[in-house]
Each structure stands twice: as structure tokens, then as C-alpha cells.
Scaffold this active site. Structure first.
Site, mmCIF file in Angstrom:
data_model
loop_
_atom_site.group_PDB
_atom_site.id
_atom_site.type_symbol
_atom_site.label_atom_id
_atom_site.label_comp_id
_atom_site.label_asym_id
_atom_site.label_seq_id
_atom_site.Cartn_x
_atom_site.Cartn_y
_atom_site.Cartn_z
ATOM 1 N N CYS A 81 0.821 -1.216 0.000
ATOM 2 C CA CYS A 81 0.000 0.000 0.000
ATOM 3 C C CYS A 81 0.858 1.270 0.000
ATOM 4 O O CYS A 81 1.883 1.349 0.676
ATOM 5 C CB CYS A 81 -0.919 -0.012 1.223
ATOM 6 S SG CYS A 81 -2.025 1.397 1.271
ATOM 7 N N CYS A 85 0.536 4.595 7.057
ATOM 8 C CA CYS A 85 -0.086 4.472 8.384
ATOM 9 C C CYS A 85 0.875 3.737 9.322
ATOM 10 O O CYS A 85 1.245 2.581 9.044
ATOM 11 C CB CYS A 85 -1.408 3.723 8.273
ATOM 12 S SG CYS A 85 -2.424 4.332 6.900
ATOM 13 N N CYS A 88 0.505 -0.011 10.375
ATOM 14 C CA CYS A 88 0.057 -1.017 9.400
ATOM 15 C C CYS A 88 1.201 -1.791 8.749
ATOM 16 O O CYS A 88 2.117 -1.206 8.160
ATOM 17 C CB CYS A 88 -0.793 -0.350 8.325
ATOM 18 S SG CYS A 88 -1.551 -1.560 7.225
ATOM 19 N N CYS A 125 -16.756 -8.795 5.354
ATOM 20 C CA CYS A 125 -16.046 -7.528 5.129
ATOM 21 C C CYS A 125 -14.795 -7.766 4.297
ATOM 22 O O CYS A 125 -13.895 -8.498 4.721
ATOM 23 C CB CYS A 125 -15.624 -6.926 6.466
ATOM 24 S SG CYS A 125 -16.978 -6.773 7.616
ATOM 25 N N CYS A 156 -19.686 -5.644 3.337
ATOM 26 C CA CYS A 156 -18.906 -4.473 3.761
ATOM 27 C C CYS A 156 -17.594 -4.482 2.986
ATOM 28 O O CYS A 156 -17.055 -5.550 2.701
ATOM 29 C CB CYS A 156 -18.636 -4.554 5.265
ATOM 30 S SG CYS A 156 -17.604 -3.188 5.863
ATOM 31 N N CYS A 216 -19.222 2.467 8.551
ATOM 32 C CA CYS A 216 -18.492 1.744 9.598
ATOM 33 C C CYS A 216 -17.211 2.544 9.822
ATOM 34 O O CYS A 216 -16.387 2.657 8.907
ATOM 35 C CB CYS A 216 -18.170 0.333 9.129
ATOM 36 S SG CYS A 216 -17.082 -0.566 10.258
ATOM 37 N N ARG A 288 -17.937 -2.414 17.968
ATOM 38 C CA ARG A 288 -17.282 -3.703 17.704
ATOM 39 C C ARG A 288 -15.927 -3.819 18.390
ATOM 40 O O ARG A 288 -15.038 -2.981 18.207
ATOM 41 C CB ARG A 288 -17.108 -3.917 16.190
ATOM 42 C CG ARG A 288 -16.494 -5.288 15.873
ATOM 43 C CD ARG A 288 -16.439 -5.610 14.386
ATOM 44 N NE ARG A 288 -17.713 -5.384 13.766
ATOM 45 C CZ ARG A 288 -17.909 -4.509 12.778
ATOM 46 N NH1 ARG A 288 -16.914 -3.819 12.291
ATOM 47 N NH2 ARG A 288 -19.113 -4.343 12.272
HETATM 48 N N1 SAM Z 1 -6.574 0.573 3.137
HETATM 49 C C1 SAM Z 1 -7.855 0.794 3.649
HETATM 50 C C2 SAM Z 1 -7.904 1.860 4.715
HETATM 51 O O1 SAM Z 1 -6.879 2.152 5.321
HETATM 52 O O2 SAM Z 1 -8.985 2.385 4.961
HETATM 53 C C3 SAM Z 1 -8.489 -0.471 4.207
HETATM 54 C C4 SAM Z 1 -7.662 -1.477 4.964
HETATM 55 S S1 SAM Z 1 -6.960 -0.928 6.524
HETATM 56 C C5 SAM Z 1 -5.938 -2.302 6.941
HETATM 57 C C6 SAM Z 1 -8.364 -0.963 7.629
HETATM 58 C C7 SAM Z 1 -8.152 -0.584 9.060
HETATM 59 O O3 SAM Z 1 -7.488 -1.616 9.771
HETATM 60 C C8 SAM Z 1 -7.319 0.630 9.371
HETATM 61 O O4 SAM Z 1 -8.028 1.816 9.215
HETATM 62 C C9 SAM Z 1 -6.950 0.412 10.824
HETATM 63 O O5 SAM Z 1 -7.915 1.013 11.671
HETATM 64 C C10 SAM Z 1 -7.006 -1.100 10.974
HETATM 65 N N2 SAM Z 1 -5.663 -1.661 11.238
HETATM 66 C C11 SAM Z 1 -4.671 -1.826 10.361
HETATM 67 N N3 SAM Z 1 -3.573 -2.352 10.927
HETATM 68 C C12 SAM Z 1 -3.886 -2.528 12.238
HETATM 69 C C13 SAM Z 1 -3.164 -3.037 13.345
HETATM 70 N N4 SAM Z 1 -1.908 -3.458 13.243
HETATM 71 N N5 SAM Z 1 -3.797 -3.087 14.548
HETATM 72 C C14 SAM Z 1 -5.077 -2.651 14.664
HETATM 73 N N6 SAM Z 1 -5.797 -2.173 13.633
HETATM 74 C C15 SAM Z 1 -5.213 -2.092 12.445
HETATM 75 FE FE1 SF4 Z 2 -2.760 1.154 3.458
HETATM 76 FE FE2 SF4 Z 2 -2.658 -0.066 5.799
HETATM 77 FE FE3 SF4 Z 2 -3.003 2.546 5.710
HETATM 78 FE FE4 SF4 Z 2 -5.007 0.903 4.880
HETATM 79 S S1 SF4 Z 2 -4.190 1.093 6.943
HETATM 80 S S2 SF4 Z 2 -4.242 2.774 3.885
HETATM 81 S S3 SF4 Z 2 -3.753 -0.751 4.028
HETATM 82 S S4 SF4 Z 2 -1.171 1.438 5.010
#
Ligand code: SAM
Ligand code: SF4
Ligand code: DTB
Length: 341
Positions: A81, A85, A88, A125, A156, A216, A288
């Protein structure tokens, strides 16, 4: 011999003492008004039992008390990606050893959805590690939605930012919910993510609302945020008009190689406190208990259900990380007398 009237009067006096505690305000919050920081901080400083009683009371006024909604996740496009973040493991900015994939075939998604339904999930989802979907992927995404919906599941997706046209296409294909988390307080956002802004997130959330889909939207705790940031996160969620229908509260799953990989976990009581405050501030939303359940004790989860959580992710994996096994969840729900919705 103790007379019935004595017992009744004793019960009344205990009740009066319980309910007359000065720190508990039983007046419902006027929902037309925005939550102020003072009000939210007052909730954070309530004695824990007073807070829990209030959350449980509000929970019972709005939901059946012993039911839980079960959603199941599938990563339809993993890793690589463009966003950064800090929590992530799917970001291409960090080396976490995760293997990136391309978009999964529609048949594979349907297969996984059938299994999720057989396992008791009511919502499926589908998550993609994208900043935003590409036009060339829209056809497959719409087919996934239509086919999963045909199985009798709620649908979702979480795909990153959406244009108005993309949101309309997803909604027209039958997408019931769009997940798009704000993750942390507006004031804390830049510490966690720099490749997009908090306003970008709000913009997509508005687009989703305008397309008629349910929202959500939630966040993550355990990223080294301050208590004020947790208050700011809940304020930003509860002051949306209307608040999200579904509010995932994630406990960070720390992943080595990510900037937040060595964050300290949130104390279980503080986590349950946050769930209780979310329930009080968003009485009609599904709250949730999301990522982080694998690391939580049964007792912590029980406390969260008591505090008003009424939804979980089921299945042995979230998107890429572990979630409790089916047998473990079944044993917990059985012990607590919780029935899947
Ligand atoms: N890329 C899209 C986005 O960021 O909206 C969708 C996938 S992203 C993995 C969805 C959500 O997963 C993130 O907004 C975050 O809140 C959660 N998430 C990701 N990595 C995580 C982690 N290591 N621990 C807890 N929540 C996590
Ligand atoms: Fe990309 Fe992870 Fe951020 Fe979603 S949470 S936008 S998958 S880096
Ligand atoms: C949400 O708030 N949590 C889910 C879902 N929405 C998409 C994702 C949790 C991901 C946890 C890390 C992983 O398994 O990759």
C-alpha cells in the site's frame, strides 16, 4: 422473622443509594447537541463501576443485552500500500516481511464468504491495502458484492478513498457498509499518518453517506496516544451527524518493522473504559470489539461486553494477523450466555 415489607424497604434503600451516587448523571445526553470536551472528559474520570452501570443501562435501552453481531474479514488485496499508516504492516513504506498480492479472484472471495456464513457470520467484510481503488478493479469489486450478497450475507468493503462515482457503483451493487476509520483524534493524526489528512478521511466518509451506504468508522488505541486523544477520537465519531452505524474499536496489533511496532498495550480496564464511553456517546451504534482480541483475556472481553460492545470479528485471521479460533470464541460466548445475532 424478617417481614416482606422489611426486605422490600431494604432493597429500596440499597437501590436509592446505588442510583443516588452524585457522580452519575442519569439524564440522557440530548442527542441533538454535540458532545463537548468537558462532557467527554467527565466520562473518562467517572469511577469505573459508575461508568459501567451507566453504559450497561444505555446498552439495554437500545439493544438486546446478550446478543453479539459477528462479522468476518477477508483481505482481497494484501500489502504494497502507498500510504504510510504507522500501525500497518501492509504499507510499502515499512519492511515487515509481508508478501504483497494482487486482487483475489471473485470465486475465491465467494468461497471464503460461504465458509464465513457457515461459521455464523452475518456480515462479510472485504478489505484491500489500497490508498484508493483503480477504475480497472471496479468491475470485480461490484461482482464480489453482488455474489456475496446473494448468499444472504450483509456486505462491507474497505478500500481507501472513494470518488462519488465509485461510491455510487458500490452502493448500486448492494454494498451495505463501507469501512473507513479515522483511527485517532484529529489532533493526533499527523503523528500516525502523513500521506493523507484527517480531512481526506472525512471527505470520503461524506461521500459514502451521500451514496446511501451505512458507515463503519472507528479507530485504534494502544498507539502511544494520550487519554485526551482517545477522548478526541470518540468526540469526532459521536459528533458525526449521524454517528457511524458501526464503530470498530481496535487494540493495536503491534507488528515488528512498523513505526508503532513497539507500542505499550492499553491496560484492559482502560480499554473497557473506552468501550463504555463509546456506548454512552453512541447509544444506537454497534460497537465492535475489533483487532486485538487474540491478545485479550476472556475476562477483558467479558468486561467489554458488559460495557456495551455488541459486535466482533470472527474467523482465525483478521486481514493478515491472528484472531481467536472458533472453538475459543464459542466457549467464551457459551460461558457468558451470549447469542450470535
Ligand atoms: N486501506 C484501507 C484503509 O486504510 O482504509 C483499508 C484497509 S486498513 C488495513 C483498515 C483498518 O485496519 C485501518 O483503518 C486500521 O484502523 C485497521 N488496522 C490496520 N492495521 C492494524 C493493526 N496493526 N492493529 C489494529 N488495527 C489495524
Ligand atoms: Fe494502506 Fe494499511 Fe493505511 Fe489501509 S491502513 S491505507 S492498508 S497502510
Ligand atoms: C477495522 O476497524 N478493523 C479491521 C477492519 N476494520 C478492516 C482490520 C483490522 C486489521 C488488523 C491487522 C491485520 O490483521 O492486518
Amino acid at each position: 422473622m424478617v417481614k416482606l415489607m422489611d426486605i422490600q424497604s431494604r432493597v429500596r434503600s440499597v437501590k436509592a443509594k446505588t442510583f443516588a451516587h452524585p457522580s452519575v448523571n442519569y439524564e440522557p445526553h440530548p442527542m441533538h447537541e454535540r458532545w463537548t470536551r468537558d462532557e467527554v472528559e467527565a466520562l473518562f474520570s467517572l469511577p469505573f463501576n459508575d461508568l459501567l452501570l451507566r453504559a450497561q443501562t444505555i446498552h439495554r435501552e437500545n439493544f438486546a443485552p446478550n446478543t453479539v453481531q459477528m462479522s468476518q474479514l477477508l483481505s482481497i488485496k494484501t500489502g504494497g500500500c502507498a500510504e504510510n499508516c504507522g500501525y500497518c504492516n501492509q504499507s510499502s513504506h515499512f519492511d515487515t516481511g509481508l508478501k504483497a498480492t494482487k486482487l483475489v479472484d471473485v470465486e475465491k472471495v465467494v468461497e471464503a464468504a460461504k465458509k464465513a456464513k457457515a461459521g455464523g457470520a452475518s456480515r462479510f467484510c472485504m478489505g484491500a491495502a489500497w490508498r484508493e481503488p483503480k477504475e480497472r478493479d471496479m468491475g470485480d469489486l461490484c461482482d464480489m458484492i453482488a455474489e456475496v450478497k446473494d448468499l444472504g450475507l450483509e456486505t462491507c468493503m474497505t478500500l481507501g478513498m472513494l470518488t462519488k462515482d465509485q461510491a455510487k457503483q458500490l452502493a448500486n451493487s448492494g454494498l451495505d457498509y463501507y469501512n473507513h476509520n479515522i483511527d485517532t483524534a484529529p489532533e493526533d493524526y499527523g503523528r500516525v499518518i502523513t500521506t493523507r489528512t484527517f480531512e481526506d478521511r472525512l471527505h470520503t466518509l461524506n461521500t459514502v453517506r451521500e451514496s446511501g451506504m451505512n458507515v463503519c468508522c472507528g479507530g485504534i488505541v494502544g498507539m502511544g496516544e494520550k487519554v485526551e486523544d482517545r477522548a478526541g477520537l470518540l468526540m469526532a465519531l459521536a459528533n458525526m451527524a449521524p454517528p457511524p452505524e458501526s464503530v470498530p474499536i481496535n487494540a493495536l496489533v503491534p507488528v515488528e518493522g512498523t513505526p508503532l511496532g513497539d507500542s505499550e498495550p492499553v491496560h484492559p480496564i482502560e480499554f473497557a473504559r473506552l468501550i463504555a464511553i463509546a456506548r454512552i456517546m453512541m447509544p444506537k451504534s454497534y460497537v465492535r470489539l475489533s483487532a486485538g482480541r487474540e491478545e485479550m483475556s476472556d475476562e477483558t472481553q467479558a468486561l467489554c461486553f458488559m460495557a456495551g460492545a455488541n459486535s466482533v470479528f470472527v474467523g482465525e485471521t483478521l486481514l493478515t494477523t491472528d484472531n481467536p479460533e472458533k472453538a475459543k470464541d464459542e466457549a467464551l460466548f457459551d460461558r457468558l450466555g451470549i447469542i450470535p445475532e
